[in-house]
Structures are given as structure tokens and as C-alpha cells.
Design a protein around this motif. Sequence first.
Motif, PDB file in Angstrom:
ATOM      1  N   THR A   1       0.850  -1.186   0.000  1.00  0.00           N
ATOM      2  CA  THR A   1       0.000   0.000   0.000  1.00  0.00           C
ATOM      3  C   THR A   1       0.894   1.247   0.000  1.00  0.00           C
ATOM      4  O   THR A   1       2.120   1.146   0.068  1.00  0.00           O
ATOM      5  CB  THR A   1      -0.924   0.028   1.235  1.00  0.00           C
ATOM      6  OG1 THR A   1      -0.127   0.033   2.420  1.00  0.00           O
ATOM      7  CG2 THR A   1      -1.838  -1.194   1.253  1.00  0.00           C
TER       8      THR A   1
ATOM      9  N   ALA B   1      -2.333  -7.045  -1.625  1.00  0.00           N
ATOM     10  CA  ALA B   1      -3.531  -6.265  -1.334  1.00  0.00           C
ATOM     11  C   ALA B   1      -3.212  -4.782  -1.174  1.00  0.00           C
ATOM     12  O   ALA B   1      -2.316  -4.409  -0.414  1.00  0.00           O
ATOM     13  CB  ALA B   1      -4.194  -6.785  -0.057  1.00  0.00           C
TER      14      ALA B   1
ATOM     15  N   ASP C   1      -6.119  -2.516  -1.141  1.00  0.00           N
ATOM     16  CA  ASP C   1      -7.472  -2.005  -0.927  1.00  0.00           C
ATOM     17  C   ASP C   1      -7.471  -1.001   0.232  1.00  0.00           C
ATOM     18  O   ASP C   1      -7.013  -1.317   1.334  1.00  0.00           O
ATOM     19  CB  ASP C   1      -8.391  -3.191  -0.608  1.00  0.00           C
ATOM     20  CG  ASP C   1      -9.865  -2.814  -0.630  1.00  0.00           C
ATOM     21  OD1 ASP C   1     -10.190  -1.646  -0.351  1.00  0.00           O
ATOM     22  OD2 ASP C   1     -10.696  -3.704  -0.915  1.00  0.00           O
TER      23      ASP C   1
ATOM     24  N   ARG D   1      -9.707  -0.181   2.088  1.00  0.00           N
ATOM     25  CA  ARG D   1     -10.553  -0.627   3.206  1.00  0.00           C
ATOM     26  C   ARG D   1      -9.751  -1.300   4.315  1.00  0.00           C
ATOM     27  O   ARG D   1     -10.237  -1.419   5.448  1.00  0.00           O
ATOM     28  CB  ARG D   1     -11.640  -1.576   2.701  1.00  0.00           C
ATOM     29  CG  ARG D   1     -12.631  -0.947   1.728  1.00  0.00           C
ATOM     30  CD  ARG D   1     -13.653  -1.968   1.251  1.00  0.00           C
ATOM     31  NE  ARG D   1     -12.997  -3.097   0.588  1.00  0.00           N
ATOM     32  CZ  ARG D   1     -13.617  -4.240   0.272  1.00  0.00           C
ATOM     33  NH1 ARG D   1     -14.894  -4.409   0.583  1.00  0.00           N
ATOM     34  NH2 ARG D   1     -12.961  -5.205  -0.339  1.00  0.00           N
TER      35      ARG D   1
ATOM     36  N   ASP E   1     -15.006 -10.225   1.295  1.00  0.00           N
ATOM     37  CA  ASP E   1     -15.436  -8.889   0.874  1.00  0.00           C
ATOM     38  C   ASP E   1     -16.605  -8.390   1.711  1.00  0.00           C
ATOM     39  O   ASP E   1     -16.632  -7.220   2.116  1.00  0.00           O
ATOM     40  CB  ASP E   1     -15.804  -8.891  -0.610  1.00  0.00           C
ATOM     41  CG  ASP E   1     -14.577  -8.902  -1.513  1.00  0.00           C
ATOM     42  OD1 ASP E   1     -13.581  -8.247  -1.155  1.00  0.00           O
ATOM     43  OD2 ASP E   1     -14.609  -9.571  -2.548  1.00  0.00           O
TER      44      ASP E   1
END
Length: 253
Positions: A101, A128, A130, A132, A157
Motif C-alpha cells: 500500500t 492487497a 485495498d 478498506r 469482501d
Amino acid sequence: MALAFSPDTLDATESSFIEFLDEASRLRSLPLHKIDFTSREALCIFVNLYHCLLQHSLLIAVDGLPDKRSATQFKRRSCYEIGDDVFSLSELESLVIRGKTRRPSRISLPFVAPPKKSMAYIIYALDATDYRINFVLNNGDTHYPTQVPVLTEQTMDDQIDAACQNFLLNQVEIDTQKSTVVLPKVCDVYKNDFGNGDVIVCLSQCLRYLDVGDQLSIAELLENGTVSVKFRSPSDQFHTHLTSFDSSYVFSP
């Protein structure tokens, strides 16, 4: 299993706690080389391991719960031996789960960066990216809910959406008279995960997890172009323990 314990019910001689400790010790035999670090399964494994280690560390904190002075040491020294390596809370969060990230804009307590000598752990970085994940990873401090999800690949999800809503419903504050919205501190520290640091993009991405009344209030502020976004002050107090997120809770946009 770890999330079933609390300081009030914990008995170090109880068979269920001994079983938990036995299971945790088996992590050293986990074949890291067989994990596909680009997979959804890997994200489930390491988010669950992170929360398990956090719970374990809070329960047996021999020097008391972490605070402003001890949080860095707590997160860098609370470790599990997994496979052929030893992972701390800060390494699992920053170098494995958040490995690919965006870099934080600045780290401030209760968020803790791993020491520079830990950078070799970046080889375990998950794919990953994401945004979120910022609302799913529990930091352990009292601004976070006590509940954490136990992720499964099949329902991941939906679980992540439900956890995001559970977190943000109690974190976002709106003052329509002052045209101000207050977002959680994680949105400031990891702002680059949200539209390259654009706070309006961040606010828009949080919007879907709020109740209808709050969505309408924020939408009106955005439409008028008058919204001012601020961030919550960090908390230096920690929960005594975590609990399992209610699996019956369903995200309702």
C-alpha cells in the motif's frame, strides 16, 4: 479461539487457554514458502494472525496495557514465530499486510512503524492495496471497536464491508453549522491510500459506510463546496482485550 478470552475470564491453567497456547506454538511450523502472497487467502491468514497476536499480547501484557510511552515497544516486541521467521505486530501490519500500500504521510502514536532493520520483511508483502484495510486492521486503542472480524476467503469482501461500517459509524463526526467533518486518525496517517492524499476523495470513500442521515448531510456540504475535513486526535489508551465480530452483522449501504 483467541477472541473467546478476556481478563475477567482468563485462567492460565484452564484447558481451553492451554489449547490456544499450543495452537499458537504450532505457527512455527507454518510453511511460509507455500503461501501465495498474491492471494485472497494470504490476506485472510495474515489479518487473522495480526489480530490473534494483538489479542494475545493485550491479554498477557506483563507490564500493563500499552500507553503513550510504551506503545512503540509493545508493538515492536509482541511477536509470533511463524515458519522460519519471527514477526512483530508492527512488522505484520506495516511490512506484510500494508507492504504494497502507499507509505504513511507520517507515523504518530498509537500507530507504530517497524525499525529500519526490519525492512527485510518486505519480501512477505501481500499484494492487497485495498483502502478498506485501513478500517479493518484494529490498532487496539480505544478509538477502535473491540470487535474484529475473523476473515474467511469465501466471505471476505462482505466481512470487510461490515467491519468498515462498524468502525466508521462511531468514528465520523459531522458539524453542519461549522461545515466540518471529522474523520478517524487512520485517514490522516494513511491518507495516500485514498486518492493520493485527497481528503475529499477519502471522505467520499467513507461516505458509503455511514447511515443515510449522515450521508445526506455530508453530500450537502460537498455539493456546496464548503466542507472542512479534520481528523480525530489519537488515543493513547488501549482495550484490555478484543472480541469476535458478530458474523450475523451485514453491511447495508
